[in-house]
Design a protein around this motif. Sequence first.
Motif, PDB file in Angstrom:
ATOM      1  N   ASP A 220      -3.013  61.899  77.427  1.00  0.00           N
ATOM      2  CA  ASP A 220      -3.121  60.532  77.967  1.00  0.00           C
ATOM      3  C   ASP A 220      -2.621  60.482  79.411  1.00  0.00           C
ATOM      4  OD1 ASP A 220      -4.130  59.584  75.566  1.00  0.00           O
ATOM      5  OD2 ASP A 220      -2.129  59.098  74.782  1.00  0.00           O
ATOM      6  N   ILE A 221      -1.525  61.183  79.655  1.00  0.00           N
ATOM      7  CA  ILE A 221      -0.968  61.194  81.015  1.00  0.00           C
ATOM      8  C   ILE A 221      -1.915  61.903  81.976  1.00  0.00           C
ATOM      9  CG2 ILE A 221       0.927  62.052  82.437  1.00  0.00           C
ATOM     10  CD1 ILE A 221       2.758  61.694  80.000  1.00  0.00           C
ATOM     11  N   PHE A 222      -2.460  63.030  81.535  1.00  0.00           N
ATOM     12  CA  PHE A 222      -3.399  63.755  82.382  1.00  0.00           C
ATOM     13  C   PHE A 222      -4.648  62.906  82.675  1.00  0.00           C
ATOM     14  CE2 PHE A 222      -7.107  66.534  82.858  1.00  0.00           C
ATOM     15  CZ  PHE A 222      -6.711  67.322  83.932  1.00  0.00           C
ATOM     16  N   SER A 223      -5.131  62.186  81.659  1.00  0.00           N
ATOM     17  CA  SER A 223      -6.324  61.353  81.834  1.00  0.00           C
ATOM     18  C   SER A 223      -6.089  60.186  82.775  1.00  0.00           C
ATOM     19  CB  SER A 223      -6.796  60.830  80.467  1.00  0.00           C
ATOM     20  OG  SER A 223      -7.148  61.896  79.610  1.00  0.00           O
ATOM     21  N   ALA A 224      -4.834  59.761  82.926  1.00  0.00           N
ATOM     22  CA  ALA A 224      -4.516  58.627  83.797  1.00  0.00           C
ATOM     23  C   ALA A 224      -4.232  59.056  85.229  1.00  0.00           C
ATOM     24  CB  ALA A 224      -3.314  57.860  83.241  1.00  0.00           C
ATOM     25  N   SER A 225      -4.178  60.355  85.497  1.00  0.00           N
ATOM     26  CA  SER A 225      -3.837  60.844  86.833  1.00  0.00           C
ATOM     27  C   SER A 225      -5.020  60.704  87.791  1.00  0.00           C
ATOM     28  CB  SER A 225      -3.398  62.306  86.761  1.00  0.00           C
ATOM     29  OG  SER A 225      -2.258  62.427  85.934  1.00  0.00           O
ATOM     30  N   ILE A 226      -4.714  60.747  89.076  1.00  0.00           N
ATOM     31  CA  ILE A 226      -5.731  60.548  90.104  1.00  0.00           C
ATOM     32  C   ILE A 226      -6.816  61.615  90.043  1.00  0.00           C
ATOM     33  CG2 ILE A 226      -4.342  61.783  91.815  1.00  0.00           C
ATOM     34  CD1 ILE A 226      -5.579  60.027  93.968  1.00  0.00           C
ATOM     35  N   ASN A 227      -6.447  62.843  89.669  1.00  0.00           N
ATOM     36  CA  ASN A 227      -7.459  63.897  89.648  1.00  0.00           C
ATOM     37  C   ASN A 227      -8.382  63.809  88.431  1.00  0.00           C
ATOM     38  OD1 ASN A 227      -5.459  64.585  87.888  1.00  0.00           O
ATOM     39  ND2 ASN A 227      -5.210  66.703  88.606  1.00  0.00           N
ATOM     40  N   SER A 228      -8.182  62.781  87.583  1.00  0.00           N
ATOM     41  CA  SER A 228      -9.116  62.505  86.494  1.00  0.00           C
ATOM     42  C   SER A 228     -10.027  61.326  86.829  1.00  0.00           C
ATOM     43  CB  SER A 228      -8.349  62.193  85.198  1.00  0.00           C
ATOM     44  OG  SER A 228      -7.598  63.298  84.774  1.00  0.00           O
ATOM     45  N   SER A 229      -9.883  60.807  88.023  1.00  0.00           N
ATOM     46  CA  SER A 229     -10.677  59.646  88.440  1.00  0.00           C
ATOM     47  C   SER A 229     -11.965  60.094  89.123  1.00  0.00           C
ATOM     48  CB  SER A 229      -9.866  58.784  89.413  1.00  0.00           C
ATOM     49  OG  SER A 229     -10.665  57.804  90.016  1.00  0.00           O
ATOM     50  N   TYR A 230     -12.957  59.217  89.095  1.00  0.00           N
ATOM     51  CA  TYR A 230     -14.205  59.527  89.807  1.00  0.00           C
ATOM     52  C   TYR A 230     -13.967  59.610  91.315  1.00  0.00           C
ATOM     53  CZ  TYR A 230     -14.557  54.555  91.121  1.00  0.00           C
ATOM     54  OH  TYR A 230     -14.326  53.305  91.652  1.00  0.00           O
ATOM     55  N   VAL A 231     -12.872  59.029  91.789  1.00  0.00           N
ATOM     56  CA  VAL A 231     -12.537  59.082  93.217  1.00  0.00           C
ATOM     57  C   VAL A 231     -12.246  60.518  93.643  1.00  0.00           C
ATOM     58  CG1 VAL A 231     -10.834  58.354  94.956  1.00  0.00           C
ATOM     59  CG2 VAL A 231     -11.673  56.711  93.262  1.00  0.00           C
ATOM     60  N   TRP A 232     -11.700  61.322  92.706  1.00  0.00           N
ATOM     61  CA  TRP A 232     -11.259  62.680  93.051  1.00  0.00           C
ATOM     62  C   TRP A 232     -12.419  63.569  93.472  1.00  0.00           C
ATOM     63  CZ3 TRP A 232      -6.606  64.275  94.131  1.00  0.00           C
ATOM     64  CH2 TRP A 232      -6.330  65.646  94.170  1.00  0.00           C
ATOM     65  N   VAL A 233     -13.621  63.242  93.040  1.00  0.00           N
ATOM     66  CA  VAL A 233     -14.802  64.051  93.382  1.00  0.00           C
ATOM     67  C   VAL A 233     -15.035  64.059  94.880  1.00  0.00           C
ATOM     68  CG1 VAL A 233     -17.299  64.308  93.023  1.00  0.00           C
ATOM     69  CG2 VAL A 233     -15.839  63.524  91.146  1.00  0.00           C
TER      70      VAL A 233
END
Length: 421
Positions: free
Chosen positions: A404-417
């Motif tokens: 859950d914590i990993f999924s909430a991090s910035i590098n799991s966001s579509y922005v990170w692409v």
Amino acid sequence: MFIAWFRANRKYNEARQLTYTDFPRKFVWKSQLRVWEPRKAGTVIGRLFFVPPSSGELYYLRMLLNIVRGPRSFKDLRTYNNIIYSSYRDACYARGLLDDDQEYVDAIKEASYWGSGQYLWKLFATLLWSNSMIRPEVVWEKCWTLLSDRILHNHINMFNLPDLVMSDEELLQLTLIEIEEILNSNGKSLREFPTMPYPNIDGINLRRQDVLHNKLILDELNYDRVLLAEQHKQYLSQMTTEQRNVYDQVIEATNSDNGRIFFLYGYGSTGKIFLWRTLSAALRSKDEIVLTVASSGITSLLLLGGRTAHSRFAIPLIPDEFSTCNIKQGSPLAELISRTKLIIWDEAPMMNKFCFEALDRTMRDLLRHTNESSLILPFGGKTVVFGGDFRQILPVITKGSRQDIFSASINSSYVWVTVRY
């Protein structure tokens, strides 16, 4: 009965010598015929119902009916010395039936020597709702400059703008708003006094919004450009090769039309704050706007002009995948973002990915009105630099698992692409 009185005055010469109150002594009302006819016998004393001064024009009409003889129309009631007045009150004033309100003008002038602006507004509002003044608009015209004395000072303190200047019209409107608020708290309104002006509240709100626009912009430009230019040169000379490479890429992106998204990864004491200061000095020395934010309040204190991200961008405290920032199109904050050249966001890994996505959606929507291509560009085409260390605190998820914590991090966001790191 009243209209028939006018007709009787046109028909009988004797009627023209009587007031409306005296009319029943010489004439009798025939209700079936709805006419006044000369009285043949008996004596009757006429009277008028009481009308309080708060009734406005009805009160002044009743006053005229006690003295005007033989009018043949409503216009005749408002005529004196061949002058037709626009209201019964003005006709009463022309006949000398009303005072000139000079004592109230003198009272306001005397109170202005020792009373506060709030006291003067309450005094004038009290005179209004108590119907003490015969012609309140005259008192207002003579005293509004005294009543507006504290308005400019209050707004200078409110907006923290020592150089704020207001026109006479703006001071007048703001004073009316203060009086209207006092009247509203007592169940009254300036609309109940037709001769008094009513404030242009929409216009004043637009003016206040303009002041807020200017204040936000001025706050971000209120830096010593000469000092920043000197610091910039000093910082450049102290940079390492790696730091200079990052600096050059960010500056190149800010000068382009499309902007770029960067992530500067580094643990504590590796010079991230130094790089933020160098980038800020480079742009601010050229009168460009740089917004520096951090995920925590303590870190924001280390940044020149720093704020927390939630405070600066009005990000919801508990965002979700559909959240947007509370920034309205045309608002002062929207204008500030539109003029921003660079956004620096430190300690980004601590924030939930929905915070970045909310800002991304908001900026695309805000900036598309000035540039249609902003709708498809990350963060509306602005250059954004994130910084932080993934080995420090990650987003806090109540009772959340590692996944859950990993999924909430910035590098799991579509922005990170779109991020370069």
